[in-house]
Write a protein that holds these residues in place. Structure first.
Motif, short mmCIF file in Angstrom:
data_model
loop_
_atom_site.label_atom_id
_atom_site.label_comp_id
_atom_site.label_asym_id
_atom_site.label_seq_id
_atom_site.Cartn_x
_atom_site.Cartn_y
_atom_site.Cartn_z
N LYS A 81 15.64 -7.50 -11.56
CA LYS A 81 14.27 -6.95 -11.76
C LYS A 81 13.94 -6.28 -10.35
CE LYS A 81 10.22 -8.60 -13.80
NZ LYS A 81 9.46 -9.70 -14.37
N VAL A 82 13.31 -5.26 -10.33
CA VAL A 82 12.89 -4.42 -9.24
C VAL A 82 11.43 -4.44 -9.52
CG1 VAL A 82 12.88 -2.39 -8.09
CG2 VAL A 82 15.00 -3.12 -9.03
N LEU A 83 10.54 -4.59 -8.31
CA LEU A 83 9.04 -4.57 -8.33
C LEU A 83 8.71 -3.76 -7.25
CD1 LEU A 83 8.03 -8.31 -8.95
CD2 LEU A 83 8.11 -6.10 -10.85
N CYS A 84 7.68 -2.83 -7.11
CA CYS A 84 7.28 -2.12 -6.10
C CYS A 84 6.32 -2.99 -5.16
CB CYS A 84 6.28 -1.09 -6.61
SG CYS A 84 5.10 -1.41 -7.47
N ARG A 85 5.63 -3.94 -5.51
CA ARG A 85 5.19 -4.92 -4.93
C ARG A 85 4.97 -6.11 -5.78
NH1 ARG A 85 1.68 -1.15 -6.67
NH2 ARG A 85 -0.07 -2.01 -7.44
N GLU A 86 4.82 -7.59 -5.08
CA GLU A 86 4.59 -8.70 -6.07
C GLU A 86 3.59 -8.62 -6.84
OE1 GLU A 86 6.78 -11.24 -6.24
OE2 GLU A 86 8.09 -10.14 -5.15
N ASP A 87 2.50 -8.00 -6.39
CA ASP A 87 1.22 -8.21 -7.32
C ASP A 87 1.02 -6.78 -8.33
OD1 ASP A 87 0.58 -6.33 -5.24
OD2 ASP A 87 -1.42 -6.90 -5.04
N CYS A 88 2.04 -6.34 -8.60
CA CYS A 88 2.02 -5.19 -9.31
C CYS A 88 1.57 -5.47 -10.63
CB CYS A 88 3.43 -4.53 -9.43
SG CYS A 88 3.53 -2.96 -10.59
N ALA A 89 0.61 -5.03 -11.09
CA ALA A 89 -0.05 -5.35 -12.38
C ALA A 89 0.64 -4.56 -13.45
CB ALA A 89 -1.40 -5.13 -12.47
N GLY A 90 1.33 -3.60 -13.39
CA GLY A 90 2.04 -2.70 -14.37
C GLY A 90 1.18 -1.58 -15.02
#
Length: 180
Positions: A128-137
């Motif tokens: 899984k890759v996230l741009c930032r931890e709080d990314c809401a999509g």
């Protein structure tokens, strides 16, 4: 780049160092195409252990562009790895298959650096890759990131065929219709 491994090239007990330019500009797989954003030359050290056995030490540093799993913004994923591999050139293709040690990067006496790097990248890709931890999509209706901008999507009226089911949920939430 392909490195020729043979007794005439590297004598027993000898170690040689090679630098290979990163041989591809995107990593393609079923999940998508990931561009190589940055890449340092791949450093390969080959040591002849004798009796047609070699030890390979490979140093890989690159950055891939991978989409965020929630909002699809491209994220720079840094990859840094030092790998060590022993190669026995006396083994036949059948022996390698029997040992479940398929080495597609070894063809005869040649070591294919690009094929090795591709394999290591595939094996080490993050789940899984996230741009930032709080990314809401992305928003359900309009497709915008709710953190960046307000969603202008107006909720559609419910399907009239589902009105009866919605009434049941509403009654359950308010406590109506319960027998005491």
């Amino acid at each position: 780049m392909r490195i020729h491994l043979s007794e005439s090239q590297i004598r027993e007990g000898e170690c040689r160092r090679y630098e290979a330019a990163f041989g591809f500009d995107r990593l393609s797989c079923r999940a998508g195409d990931y561009p190589v954003r940055k890449a340092e030359p791949v450093v390969v050290k080959v040591a002849n252990l004798g009796n047609q056995k070699y030890r390979l030490e490979v140093h890989i540093v690159c950055t891939l562009g991978i989409p965020c799993d929630r909002c699809l913004d491209v994220v720079d994923w840094p990859f840094h790895m030092d790998a060590e591999q022993e190669i026995d050139l006396k083994q036949s293709e059948q022996d390698r298959l029997r040992d479940l040690d398929e080495k597609t990067y070894i063809q005869g006496y040649h070591f294919d650096v690009d094929e090795f790097v591709r394999g290591e990248l595939f094996l080490n890709m993050p789940m899984k890759v996230l741009c930032r931890e709080d990314c809401a999509g992305i928003g359900n209706g309009c497709g915008t990131d709710p953190v960046i901008g307000a969603c202008e999507y107006k909720e559609k009226p419910p399907d009239p065929r589902m009105a009866v089911i919605q009434e049941i949920f509403d009654k359950a939430n308010t406590g109506e219709g319960k027998e005491v």
